[in-house]
Design a protein around this motif. Structure first.
Motif, PDB file in Angstrom:
ATOM      1  N   THR A  28       0.893  -1.259   0.016  1.00  0.00           N
ATOM      2  CA  THR A  28      -0.066   0.162  -0.031  1.00  0.00           C
ATOM      3  C   THR A  28       0.959   1.339   0.060  1.00  0.00           C
ATOM      4  OG1 THR A  28      -1.932   1.022   0.926  1.00  0.00           O
ATOM      5  CG2 THR A  28      -0.271   0.190   2.710  1.00  0.00           C
ATOM      6  N   TRP A  32      -2.147   6.684  -1.806  1.00  0.00           N
ATOM      7  CA  TRP A  32      -3.411   5.625  -2.070  1.00  0.00           C
ATOM      8  C   TRP A  32      -4.322   5.918  -0.915  1.00  0.00           C
ATOM      9  CZ3 TRP A  32      -7.056   2.529  -0.335  1.00  0.00           C
ATOM     10  CH2 TRP A  32      -7.793   1.961  -1.033  1.00  0.00           C
ATOM     11  N   ARG A  36      -7.389   8.170  -1.222  1.00  0.00           N
ATOM     12  CA  ARG A  36      -8.877   7.479  -1.202  1.00  0.00           C
ATOM     13  C   ARG A  36      -9.778   7.932   0.001  1.00  0.00           C
ATOM     14  NH1 ARG A  36      -9.046   3.903  -5.852  1.00  0.00           N
ATOM     15  NH2 ARG A  36      -7.126   4.419  -6.812  1.00  0.00           N
ATOM     16  N   CYS A 110     -21.195   1.992  14.093  1.00  0.00           N
ATOM     17  CA  CYS A 110     -20.653   3.358  14.117  1.00  0.00           C
ATOM     18  C   CYS A 110     -21.711   4.434  14.363  1.00  0.00           C
ATOM     19  CB  CYS A 110     -19.838   3.613  12.667  1.00  0.00           C
ATOM     20  SG  CYS A 110     -18.734   2.465  12.277  1.00  0.00           S
ATOM     21  N   ARG A 149      -5.959  -5.234   2.934  1.00  0.00           N
ATOM     22  CA  ARG A 149      -5.422  -3.856   2.689  1.00  0.00           C
ATOM     23  C   ARG A 149      -6.549  -2.994   2.663  1.00  0.00           C
ATOM     24  NH1 ARG A 149      -2.316  -3.112  -3.089  1.00  0.00           N
ATOM     25  NH2 ARG A 149      -4.115  -3.998  -4.376  1.00  0.00           N
ATOM     26  N   SER A 150      -7.595  -3.590   1.846  1.00  0.00           N
ATOM     27  CA  SER A 150      -8.639  -2.732   1.456  1.00  0.00           C
ATOM     28  C   SER A 150      -9.416  -2.367   2.744  1.00  0.00           C
ATOM     29  CB  SER A 150      -9.483  -3.445   0.442  1.00  0.00           C
ATOM     30  OG  SER A 150     -10.260  -4.444   0.822  1.00  0.00           O
ATOM     31  N   MET A 208     -16.333  -6.230   3.990  1.00  0.00           N
ATOM     32  CA  MET A 208     -16.946  -5.208   3.410  1.00  0.00           C
ATOM     33  C   MET A 208     -17.115  -4.953   2.142  1.00  0.00           C
ATOM     34  SD  MET A 208     -16.212  -1.354   4.694  1.00  0.00           S
ATOM     35  CE  MET A 208     -14.752  -1.161   3.445  1.00  0.00           C
ATOM     36  N   GLY A 210     -16.887  -2.060   0.095  1.00  0.00           N
ATOM     37  CA  GLY A 210     -16.552  -0.697   0.072  1.00  0.00           C
ATOM     38  C   GLY A 210     -17.447   0.109  -0.643  1.00  0.00           C
ATOM     39  N   ASP A 211     -17.796  -0.342  -1.964  1.00  0.00           N
ATOM     40  CA  ASP A 211     -18.756   0.648  -2.811  1.00  0.00           C
ATOM     41  C   ASP A 211     -20.139   0.827  -2.349  1.00  0.00           C
ATOM     42  OD1 ASP A 211     -16.791   0.885  -4.800  1.00  0.00           O
ATOM     43  OD2 ASP A 211     -16.996  -0.457  -6.074  1.00  0.00           O
ATOM     44  N   VAL A 213     -21.138   0.330   0.863  1.00  0.00           N
ATOM     45  CA  VAL A 213     -20.996   1.123   1.904  1.00  0.00           C
ATOM     46  C   VAL A 213     -21.048   2.512   1.707  1.00  0.00           C
ATOM     47  CG1 VAL A 213     -19.967   1.650   4.327  1.00  0.00           C
ATOM     48  CG2 VAL A 213     -20.264  -0.795   3.365  1.00  0.00           C
ATOM     49  N   ALA A 247     -15.549   8.334   8.711  1.00  0.00           N
ATOM     50  CA  ALA A 247     -15.084   7.060   7.752  1.00  0.00           C
ATOM     51  C   ALA A 247     -14.230   7.175   6.688  1.00  0.00           C
ATOM     52  CB  ALA A 247     -16.260   6.392   7.673  1.00  0.00           C
ATOM     53  N   ASN A 248     -14.479   8.483   5.998  1.00  0.00           N
ATOM     54  CA  ASN A 248     -13.818   8.605   4.737  1.00  0.00           C
ATOM     55  C   ASN A 248     -14.174   9.950   4.179  1.00  0.00           C
ATOM     56  OD1 ASN A 248     -13.208   8.809   1.903  1.00  0.00           O
ATOM     57  ND2 ASN A 248     -13.392   6.782   1.605  1.00  0.00           N
ATOM     58  N   ARG A 250     -13.634  11.442   1.586  1.00  0.00           N
ATOM     59  CA  ARG A 250     -14.376  11.614   0.267  1.00  0.00           C
ATOM     60  C   ARG A 250     -16.247  11.637   0.303  1.00  0.00           C
ATOM     61  NH1 ARG A 250     -12.115   6.929  -2.578  1.00  0.00           N
ATOM     62  NH2 ARG A 250     -13.382   7.308  -4.146  1.00  0.00           N
ATOM     63  N   ASN A 275     -11.224   5.732  10.962  1.00  0.00           N
ATOM     64  CA  ASN A 275     -12.498   5.458  11.521  1.00  0.00           C
ATOM     65  C   ASN A 275     -12.848   4.658  12.759  1.00  0.00           C
ATOM     66  OD1 ASN A 275     -15.136   4.459  11.739  1.00  0.00           O
ATOM     67  ND2 ASN A 275     -15.295   3.842   9.680  1.00  0.00           N
TER      68      ASN A 275
HETATM   69  C1  LIG Z   1     -12.893   1.243   0.786  1.00  0.00           C
HETATM   70  C2  LIG Z   1     -12.510   2.393  -0.372  1.00  0.00           C
HETATM   71  C3  LIG Z   1     -11.547   3.651   0.605  1.00  0.00           C
HETATM   72  C4  LIG Z   1     -12.114   2.110  -1.600  1.00  0.00           C
HETATM   73  O1  LIG Z   1     -11.912   3.057  -2.298  1.00  0.00           O
HETATM   74  P1  LIG Z   1     -12.196   2.986  -3.992  1.00  0.00           P
HETATM   75  O2  LIG Z   1     -11.551   4.111  -4.519  1.00  0.00           O
HETATM   76  O3  LIG Z   1     -13.402   2.609  -4.394  1.00  0.00           O
HETATM   77  O4  LIG Z   1     -11.165   1.885  -4.303  1.00  0.00           O
HETATM   78  P2  LIG Z   1     -11.321   0.556  -5.068  1.00  0.00           P
HETATM   79  O5  LIG Z   1     -12.165  -0.478  -4.290  1.00  0.00           O
HETATM   80  O6  LIG Z   1     -12.018   0.654  -6.486  1.00  0.00           O
HETATM   81  O7  LIG Z   1      -9.978  -0.108  -5.155  1.00  0.00           O
HETATM   82  C5  LIG Z   1      -9.333   0.277  -6.051  1.00  0.00           C
HETATM   83  C6  LIG Z   1      -7.725  -0.481  -6.312  1.00  0.00           C
HETATM   84  O8  LIG Z   1      -7.013  -0.218  -4.971  1.00  0.00           O
HETATM   85  C7  LIG Z   1      -6.599  -1.420  -4.523  1.00  0.00           C
HETATM   86  N1  LIG Z   1      -6.306  -1.193  -3.103  1.00  0.00           N
HETATM   87  C8  LIG Z   1      -7.571  -1.442  -2.080  1.00  0.00           C
HETATM   88  N2  LIG Z   1      -6.814  -1.185  -0.892  1.00  0.00           N
HETATM   89  C9  LIG Z   1      -5.723  -0.630  -1.012  1.00  0.00           C
HETATM   90  C10 LIG Z   1      -4.732  -0.081  -0.369  1.00  0.00           C
HETATM   91  N3  LIG Z   1      -4.769  -0.055   0.913  1.00  0.00           N
HETATM   92  N4  LIG Z   1      -3.522   0.118  -0.738  1.00  0.00           N
HETATM   93  C11 LIG Z   1      -3.320   0.312  -2.019  1.00  0.00           C
HETATM   94  N5  LIG Z   1      -4.172  -0.455  -3.065  1.00  0.00           N
HETATM   95  C12 LIG Z   1      -5.508  -0.737  -2.589  1.00  0.00           C
HETATM   96  C13 LIG Z   1      -7.580  -2.578  -4.892  1.00  0.00           C
HETATM   97  O9  LIG Z   1      -7.177  -3.622  -4.788  1.00  0.00           O
HETATM   98  C14 LIG Z   1      -8.123  -1.908  -6.343  1.00  0.00           C
HETATM   99  O10 LIG Z   1      -7.147  -2.405  -7.458  1.00  0.00           O
HETATM  100  P3  LIG Z   1      -7.531  -3.267  -8.734  1.00  0.00           P
HETATM  101  O11 LIG Z   1      -8.280  -1.753  -9.468  1.00  0.00           O
HETATM  102  O12 LIG Z   1      -6.377  -3.504  -9.293  1.00  0.00           O
HETATM  103  O13 LIG Z   1      -8.606  -4.152  -8.293  1.00  0.00           O
HETATM  104  C15 LIG Z   1     -14.052   2.932  -0.324  1.00  0.00           C
HETATM  105  O14 LIG Z   1     -15.028   2.217  -1.109  1.00  0.00           O
HETATM  106  C16 LIG Z   1     -14.783   3.401   0.936  1.00  0.00           C
HETATM  107  O15 LIG Z   1     -14.242   4.049   1.760  1.00  0.00           O
HETATM  108  N6  LIG Z   1     -15.875   2.885   1.235  1.00  0.00           N
HETATM  109  C17 LIG Z   1     -16.614   3.215   2.498  1.00  0.00           C
HETATM  110  C18 LIG Z   1     -15.904   2.149   3.503  1.00  0.00           C
HETATM  111  C19 LIG Z   1     -16.663   2.580   4.934  1.00  0.00           C
HETATM  112  O16 LIG Z   1     -16.634   3.756   5.032  1.00  0.00           O
HETATM  113  N7  LIG Z   1     -16.800   1.725   5.920  1.00  0.00           N
HETATM  114  C20 LIG Z   1     -16.990   1.847   7.134  1.00  0.00           C
HETATM  115  C21 LIG Z   1     -18.444   2.300   7.338  1.00  0.00           C
HETATM  116  S1  LIG Z   1     -18.674   2.662   9.052  1.00  0.00           S
END
Ligand SMILES: CC(C)(COP(=O)(O)OP(=O)(O)OC[C@H]1O[C@@H](n2cnc3c(N)ncnc32)[C@H](O)[C@@H]1OP(=O)(O)O)[C@@H](O)C(=O)NCCC(=O)NCCS
Length: 323
Positions: A28, A32, A36, A110, A149-150, A208, A210-211, A213, A247-248, A250, A275
Motif C-alpha cells: 500500500t 493511495w 482515497r 458506528c 489492505r482494502s 465489507m 466498500g462501494d 457502503v 469514515a472517509n 471523500r 474510522n
Molecule cells: C474502501 C474504499 C476506500 C475503496 O475506495 P475505492 O476508490 O472505491 O477503491 P477500489 O475498491 O476501487 O480499489 C481500487 C484499487 O485499489 C486497490 N486497493 C485496495 N486497498 C488498497 C490499499 N490499501 N492500498 C493500495 N491499493 C489498494 C484495490 O485492490 C483495487 O485494485 P484493482 O483496481 O487493481 O483491483 C471506499 O470504497 C470506501 O471508503 N468505502 C466506504 C467504507 C467505509 O466507510 N466503511 C466503514 C463504514 S462505517
C-alpha cells in the motif's frame, strides 16, 4: 424534558501507526490511502485494553462535568464489544469507576453514539433527575483482517464520552436500520459443539463491500441531515458545525457537495484517527469542547452510519458555558 451535555471526554491509545508504517504489512502507500480516504494515521490498542481507554474517556468526561461517579444513574456503552463478551464493557467501566448504577452495552456499530443519545433521551422523558454517562468505545484494530489492505487501512481505536443531565440541548433526532449482512459484517465464532466439527470456521474478521457502503453512506448523511434540520425547524445555514462520522473524507465531501453545505462547517479528525466506529463522533465533540470551539447557543448536527446497516443524526443546541 430532554438532556444537556454537561461534560465530554475522550481517550486514544498511545501507539500511532502512520500510513507508511502499514507498508510493512501489505502493499500500500501513503498516497493511495490519503487520496482515497483522507486518513494519515490511526491509534491502535497495543499496551492498553479496551477497558483502559473506555475508563480514561469516562473519567475525563466526569471531570469535565464536575461530578462524582457515584452520582451516575446509568452507563450506556455503545460498542461492538469490549475485552470480554460478558461482563459487558459497561459493567466493567462501572466496576472501575465504583459507580452503583445499571450499566449495559449497545451495539449499533458506528451509529452507536447517536443511538445512545436517543436511548438516554427516553430516560429523561420520564421526568426524573438523572445523570447518564454515554461512553462509546471501539477497538477496530482487533476486528479487521490485517492481511486485507482494502479494509485494515480504514480503521483505528478510540473512546469518546459524554455526561448527560436534564436539560434541553436535543432539538431533533432520527435513527434508521436497514438489515444488511453483505455490505458490512463481522462474523462471530460459531462455537465448538461436536456436531459442528466438520463445518468450515468462517473468518472472524470484518468483511465489507466498500462501494456499497460508500453509496449508502452518502445517501444516509444527506437524508438524515435534511430530516433532523427540518424537524428542528432550522436550515443548514443555522448550523454552526456538523460532526459527521469520520469514515472517509471523500464520503463527507460528497455529502457536503450534494447538500450545498460548505466543508468549513464539517468538523474533522479523520486524518489522525481514521474510522474509530462508535467513538468517532464523541472524539470530535470532546476535541471541540476542549478547544473552546463550542459556545452556548451554537447549533451542532451529528450524523453517523455504520454496520447493521444503521444510521443516526441529531441536532443539538449547545448550552455548556465553558470547558
Ligand atoms: C474502501 C474504499 C476506500 C475503496 O475506495 P475505492 O476508490 O472505491 O477503491 P477500489 O475498491 O476501487 O480499489 C481500487 C484499487 O485499489 C486497490 N486497493 C485496495 N486497498 C488498497 C490499499 N490499501 N492500498 C493500495 N491499493 C489498494 C484495490 O485492490 C483495487 O485494485 P484493482 O483496481 O487493481 O483491483 C471506499 O470504497 C470506501 O471508503 N468505502 C466506504 C467504507 C467505509 O466507510 N466503511 C466503514 C463504514 S462505517
Amino acid at each position: 424534558m430532554s438532556f444537556s451535555i454537561i461534560g465530554t471526554g475522550s481517550a486514544l491509545p498511545k501507539t500511532i501507526q502512520t500510513n507508511d508504517d502499514l507498508t510493512e504489512y501489505f502493499e500500500t502507500s501513503n498516497e493511495w490511502i490519503v487520496s482515497r480516504t483522507g486518513i494519515e494515521a490511526r491509534h491502535i490498542c497495543i499496551e492498553e485494553s479496551i477497558l483502559d481507554i473506555a475508563l480514561e474517556a469516562s473519567l475525563n468526561a466526569l471531570d469535565n462535568a464536575h461530578i462524582n461517579p457515584k452520582e451516575l444513574d446509568l452507563i450506556i456503552c455503545p460498542t461492538l464489544g469490549g475485552d470480554t463478551v460478558t461482563p459487558s464493557l459497561a459493567c466493567l467501566i462501572q466496576e472501575k469507576l465504583e459507580a452503583t448504577c445499571p450499566s449495559f452495552d449497545l451495539n449499533a456499530a458506528c451509529s452507536g453514539f447517536i443511538y445512545g443519545l436517543d436511548l438516554a433521551d427516553a430516560y429523561f422523558c420520564r421526568n426524573r433527575e438523572m445523570k447518564i454517562l454515554v461512553v462509546a468505545v471501539d477497538a477496530m484494530s482487533k476486528l479487521v483482517d490485517w492481511k486485507d489492505r482494502s479494509t485494515a487501512v480504514l480503521f483505528g481505536d478510540g473512546a469518546g464520552a459524554a455526561i448527560l443531565s436534564n436539560g434541553d440541548d436535543l432539538k431533533a433526532i432520527r435513527l434508521t436500520s436497514v438489515g444488511n449482512q453483505h455490505a458490512l459484517c463481522i462474523p462471530w465464532a460459531k462455537g465448538n459443539h461436536p456436531l459442528l466439527k466438520d463445518q468450515e470456521t468462517p473468518s472472524p474478521y470484518l468483511l465489507m463491500d466498500g462501494d456499497e457502503v460508500y453509496r449508502f453512506a452518502v445517501a444516509a448523511i444527506c437524508n438524515d441531515l435534511k430530516t433532523v434540520v427540518k424537524q428542528a425547524g432550522i436550515t443548514f445555514e443555522d448550523l454552526d458545525f456538523i460532526i459527521p462520522h469520520q469514515a472517509n473524507l471523500r464520503i463527507i465531501k460528497s455529502a457536503a457537495k450534494r447538500l450545498k453545505i460548505p466543508m468549513e462547517k464539517f468538523a474533522l479528525q479523520i486524518n489522525s484517527c481514521g474510522n474509530t466506529s462508535a467513538a468517532s463522533i464523541p472524539l470530535v465533540l470532546d476535541e471541540m469542547n476542549r478547544q473552546g470551539k463550542l459556545k452556548p447557543g451554537m447549533r451542532i448536527a451529528l450524523s453517523a452510519f455504520g454496520g447493521g446497516l444503521t444510521t443516526g443524526a441529531c441536532v443539538l443546541e449547545w448550552s455548556k458555558k465553558s470547558f
